[in-house]
Design an enzyme around this catalytic site. Structure first.
Site, PDB file in Angstrom:
ATOM      1  CG  LEU A 209      -2.026  -0.957   1.392  1.00  0.00           C
ATOM      2  CD1 LEU A 209      -2.614  -0.869   2.792  1.00  0.00           C
ATOM      3  CD2 LEU A 209      -3.093  -0.668   0.341  1.00  0.00           C
ATOM      4  CG  HIS A 210       2.754   3.058  -3.116  1.00  0.00           C
ATOM      5  ND1 HIS A 210       2.287   1.950  -3.771  1.00  0.00           N
ATOM      6  CD2 HIS A 210       3.044   3.966  -4.069  1.00  0.00           C
ATOM      7  CE1 HIS A 210       2.308   2.176  -5.079  1.00  0.00           C
ATOM      8  NE2 HIS A 210       2.758   3.389  -5.284  1.00  0.00           N
ATOM      9  NE  ARG A 211      -1.737   3.874  -6.825  1.00  0.00           N
ATOM     10  CZ  ARG A 211      -0.666   4.186  -7.536  1.00  0.00           C
ATOM     11  NH1 ARG A 211      -0.228   5.417  -7.571  1.00  0.00           N
ATOM     12  NH2 ARG A 211      -0.036   3.295  -8.239  1.00  0.00           N
ATOM     13  CG  ASP A 288      -2.030   1.176  -2.897  1.00  0.00           C
ATOM     14  OD1 ASP A 288      -0.878   0.752  -3.155  1.00  0.00           O
ATOM     15  OD2 ASP A 288      -2.256   2.001  -1.984  1.00  0.00           O
TER      16      ASP A 288
END
Ligand code: UD1
Length: 387
Positions: A209-211, A288
């Site tokens: 997850l990094h958005r 994501d």
């Protein structure tokens, strides 16, 4: 056209490195016809986010490192432009080739466009139709600036035509990210990453997850973890944590509890081979990311994409991807679907390890006879267009 043709290749952030590697390799035997140089903007600079990829993928050290680092999007984009312009003025390339959709991609395409230098865009035409994603802005504008547009999937052809890009600039070549995956999959699997982490093949999942839309707001992130925790109750999740996400995790007692229970195992960002090796033997990937949707499709690993849109629809229509959004009930329903099994994914057209070869063939033709009427064709960097 005086030879050799000069091609300036640009990378900046982690997902760029696996895209440029096969292009650099395919260009090498043609150095007498196309001379290339590699610029790293320095958008990503940690060893784990950058140099490990150069080492593992055999990418030569960049000829120029702009060292721009992190900042707000505007300041980062402006800093890349300011640092890149003198490189273009100094080397005077015939074409600048950019990949993907990160800030470095747009910044360098824009500099080239303003100097009358032609632009090639690898991974053109992808659209999420969500302009709140910084990458969507980067994609649309880079494509408008490009003379050669290399497309990975059919949706890209439709999108570019709808946006008025002339057909003779658009080339369906396949997916360079998959070139790299296929070239390195066996080496990655041989590393036996699951065993090294004490995991059984198929007995764990992978989470990334990094958005900004998912990780920058703690309430949003914790809501996601409501569902992630349900998946983790079935299969432990390995979570290589992006630097953007790490400070948020420490602020969440809910996430901390899942980590303390051992259901979610945090890890530093992994190298390319380690990540592919880990993913290839996993039961499910929750992500994501853009590129991971493509990699899981080719690896045949079920993927839950925790976003409301994807710019890579072929990974859903043909691949293993399910776009489950960010509502916990939908994420859990997606996981239940996966557990129920079914579906025979296909490999999308031209995701066959040959995309870079197709790109270089087109570049060689273009170097011999540049496209007429192309955006930068008249310029070839005369002093007139520098003023
Ligand atoms: C960028 C790309 C995104 C891509 C992602 C892959 C844009 C708009 N976004 O997002 O499309 O999916 O890379 O990783 O270009 N940081 C470090 N070390 C690094 C790099 C970043 O600690 O080497 C930290 C910094 O705190 C920085 C933050 O991560 O502020 C975000 O980095 P940035 O390059 O702005 O965007 P990403 O979120 O990595």
């Amino acid at each position: 056209m005086a030879h050799p043709y000069r091609l300036l290749l640009v990378v900046g952030a982690r997902p760029n490195f696996m895209k440029i590697a096969p292009i650099v390799r395919e260009l090498a035997p043609h150095a007498g016809v196309i001379a290339s140089r590699l610029v790293h903007t320095g958008q990503h600079y940690d060893a784990a986010m950058s140099s490990v990829f150069f080492d593992q993928l055999g990418i030569p050290r960049p000829d120029v490192d702009l060292g721009v680092g992190s900042d707000s999007h505007t300041r980062q984009t402006a800093a890349i432009m300011t640092a890149f312009e003198p490189v273009v003025l100094d080397w005077r390339p015939d074409m600048v080739l950019v990949v993907g959709d990160v800030n470095s991609t747009l910044a360098c395409a824009l500099v080239a466009g303003k100097l009358g230098v032609q632009v090639a865009h690898v991974e053109a035409g992808l659209r999420s139709f969500d302009r709140s994603m910084p990458e969507e802005i980067n994609r649309i504008l880079t494509d408008q600036l490009s003379d050669l547009l290399f497309v990975t999937e059919e949706s890209g052809l439709d999108n570019l035509r709808r946006e008025g890009i002339a057909d003779d600039r658009i080339h369906m070549v396949g997916n360079v990210m998959i070139d790299t995956l296929l070239a390195h999959r066996d080496t990655a699997v041989a590393l036996d990453i699951p065993a090294r982490l004490g995991l059984e093949p198929q007995g764990y999942g992978v989470l990334t997850l990094h958005r900004p839309s998912n990780v920058d707001d703690l309430a949003v992130l914790e809501r996601l973890f409501g569902a992630v925790g349900v998946v983790a109750a079935d299969v432990p999740l390995i979570f290589p944590v992006h630097p953007r996400t790490r400070p948020m995790l420490a602020r969440s007692p809910l996430i901390q509890r899942l980590v303390d229970d051992g259901r979610i195992r945090l890890h530093d960002p992994l190298g390319y081979l380690e990540f592919v090796g880990l993913t290839a033997a996993s039961r499910v990937v929750l992500t994501d990311s853009g590129g991971i949707q493509e990699e899981t499709t080719v690896l045949g690993v079920p993927c839950l994409t925790l976003r409301t849109s994807t710019e890579r629809p072929v990974t859903i229509s043909e691949g293993t991807n399910r776009l489950v959004g960010t509502d916990p009930a939908d994420i859990i329903a997606g996981w239940n679907d996966i557990k129920a099994g079914g579906g025979t994914p296909r490999i999308p057209r031209f995701w066959d390890g040959q995309a870079a070869r197709r790109i270089v063939e087109i570049l060689l033709r273009h170097a011999a006879v540049p496209l007429e009427g192309a955006v930068g064709a008249a310029g070839s960097l005369t002093m007139g267009c520098l003023n």
